[in-house]
Motif scaffolding. Structure first.
Motif, mmCIF file in Angstrom:
data_model
loop_
_atom_site.group_PDB
_atom_site.id
_atom_site.type_symbol
_atom_site.label_atom_id
_atom_site.label_comp_id
_atom_site.label_asym_id
_atom_site.label_seq_id
_atom_site.Cartn_x
_atom_site.Cartn_y
_atom_site.Cartn_z
ATOM 1 N N GLN A 81 6.718 9.002 54.926
ATOM 2 C CA GLN A 81 5.758 9.259 53.689
ATOM 3 C C GLN A 81 6.024 7.965 52.786
ATOM 4 O OE1 GLN A 81 7.529 12.896 52.222
ATOM 5 N NE2 GLN A 81 6.757 13.973 53.920
ATOM 6 N N CYS A 82 6.999 7.220 52.818
ATOM 7 C CA CYS A 82 7.070 6.146 51.747
ATOM 8 C C CYS A 82 6.480 4.785 52.295
ATOM 9 C CB CYS A 82 8.423 6.045 51.429
ATOM 10 S SG CYS A 82 8.998 7.563 50.294
ATOM 11 N N THR A 83 6.224 4.528 53.639
ATOM 12 C CA THR A 83 6.022 3.281 54.004
ATOM 13 C C THR A 83 4.828 2.664 53.468
ATOM 14 O OG1 THR A 83 6.398 4.258 56.248
ATOM 15 C CG2 THR A 83 5.037 2.201 56.335
ATOM 16 N N ARG A 116 15.360 7.144 50.834
ATOM 17 C CA ARG A 116 14.224 6.594 51.252
ATOM 18 C C ARG A 116 14.212 5.962 52.482
ATOM 19 N NH1 ARG A 116 9.649 4.454 47.749
ATOM 20 N NH2 ARG A 116 8.413 2.900 48.955
ATOM 21 N N PHE A 117 15.131 5.234 52.893
ATOM 22 C CA PHE A 117 15.236 4.591 54.065
ATOM 23 C C PHE A 117 16.227 5.294 55.205
ATOM 24 C CE2 PHE A 117 14.799 1.875 50.452
ATOM 25 C CZ PHE A 117 13.710 1.134 50.714
ATOM 26 N N TYR A 122 12.770 8.268 65.147
ATOM 27 C CA TYR A 122 12.347 9.518 64.636
ATOM 28 C C TYR A 122 10.820 9.110 64.199
ATOM 29 C CZ TYR A 122 17.052 11.049 64.584
ATOM 30 O OH TYR A 122 18.528 11.356 65.098
ATOM 31 N N VAL A 123 10.782 7.988 63.309
ATOM 32 C CA VAL A 123 9.380 7.991 62.848
ATOM 33 C C VAL A 123 8.522 7.324 63.971
ATOM 34 C CG1 VAL A 123 8.042 6.545 61.292
ATOM 35 C CG2 VAL A 123 10.635 7.518 60.777
ATOM 36 N N GLY A 124 8.968 6.502 64.886
ATOM 37 C CA GLY A 124 8.258 5.723 65.828
ATOM 38 C C GLY A 124 7.828 6.721 66.928
ATOM 39 N N LYS A 176 3.785 3.718 50.425
ATOM 40 C CA LYS A 176 3.906 3.823 48.903
ATOM 41 C C LYS A 176 4.723 2.655 48.304
ATOM 42 C CE LYS A 176 3.074 8.831 48.775
ATOM 43 N NZ LYS A 176 2.803 8.866 50.387
ATOM 44 N N PRO A 177 4.504 2.676 46.753
ATOM 45 C CA PRO A 177 5.215 1.330 46.144
ATOM 46 C C PRO A 177 6.505 1.731 46.071
ATOM 47 C CG PRO A 177 3.884 2.838 44.608
ATOM 48 C CD PRO A 177 3.467 3.351 46.226
ATOM 49 N N GLY A 178 7.453 0.660 46.004
ATOM 50 C CA GLY A 178 8.818 0.963 45.799
ATOM 51 C C GLY A 178 9.571 -0.091 46.451
ATOM 52 N N PRO A 179 10.845 -0.394 46.110
ATOM 53 C CA PRO A 179 11.651 -1.332 46.603
ATOM 54 C C PRO A 179 11.799 -1.720 48.052
ATOM 55 C CG PRO A 179 13.060 0.257 45.858
ATOM 56 C CD PRO A 179 11.773 0.675 45.652
ATOM 57 N N SER A 180 11.763 -2.859 48.565
ATOM 58 C CA SER A 180 12.082 -2.943 50.142
ATOM 59 C C SER A 180 13.580 -2.642 50.281
ATOM 60 C CB SER A 180 12.016 -4.354 50.529
ATOM 61 O OG SER A 180 12.935 -5.153 49.705
ATOM 62 N N ILE A 181 13.880 -2.402 51.646
ATOM 63 C CA ILE A 181 15.358 -2.065 51.857
ATOM 64 C C ILE A 181 16.283 -3.161 51.414
ATOM 65 C CG2 ILE A 181 14.924 -2.887 54.108
ATOM 66 C CD1 ILE A 181 17.093 -0.550 55.102
#
Length: 206
Positions: free
Chosen positions: A175-177, A166-167, A103-105, A179-184
């Motif tokens: 959108q979150c690629t 988010r994942f 979807y994203v790619g 942006k700050p936040g935890p990794s998967i």
């Protein structure tokens, strides 16, 4: 005779969806018309409408098929032997990977999914309910084996699915690629830590 007719009808519906998905990928959902799909299949638009009453219905069918592939991959992990913690990690990672890759790619397919979420929300809701159910099945297996401590399986599976949104969600992944936040991996570690049996513990081996 009726069975033959049903088989032909099912086959035609599948051919329409295959061609529609290919055109959505090539020229985009917005630019693809029912006439384009019919032309590729060498049939009339009226004949396409015999099987799908609108372009929206075709989009729903394509989206349902793509989501079904993710669900099949998830089910395969559920029935595989091995520690529940390892399989839950693989399950969550697989859903993310498949949604990211397809979807994203692919910007044109991403457009189709975004519209499906706006126009055919029921299809997306049914998919997320299925993924939540599969997550719950692995949790139940972990609870039965003593790996996990889960007081309420339904709530725990919903919490895990929400934490992974988010994942999982195509638009949020995109959108979150940056942006700050935890990794998967950090998010999955957090989920596994919340499930870990106080007696045995769980998580990835160092």
């Amino acid at each position: 005779m009726a069975l033959v007719s049903e088989h032909i009808e099912s086959d035609t519906r599948e051919r329409i969806l295959v061609v529609a998905e290919r055109l959505f990928r090539q020229i985009g959902y917005q630019k693809t018309t029912v006439a384009d799909i019919a032309k590729e299949l060498r049939m009339s638009p009226a004949n396409v409408y015999r099987f799908f009453d609108s372009k929206k219905a075709i989009n729903e069918g394509v989206a349902r098929g793509l989501m079904g592939e993710v669900e099949e991959a998830a089910h395969a992990i559920v029935i595989r032997p091995g520690p529940a913690a390892d399989r839950l990690r693989e399950l969550l990672t697989t859903v993310h990977r498949m949604n990211s890759e397809r979807y994203v790619g692919d910007s044109k397919l991403h457009e189709m999914v975004a519209i499906a979420m706006e126009e055919s929300w029921d299809v997306c809701v049914a998919h997320m309910l299925m993924i939540t159910k599969v997550i719950g099945e692995v949790m139940a297996q972990g609870a039965a084996s003593g790996e996990f401590e889960v007081a309420d399986l339904q709530t725990a599976s919903m919490c895990a699915c929400t934490a992974m949104m988010r994942f999982f969600h195509p638009q949020m992944i995109a959108q979150c690629t940056t942006k700050p936040g935890p990794s998967i991996d950090q998010m999955i570690d957090f989920i596994l830590a919340s499930l870990a049996s106080r007696a045995k513990g769980t998580g990835r081996a160092n």
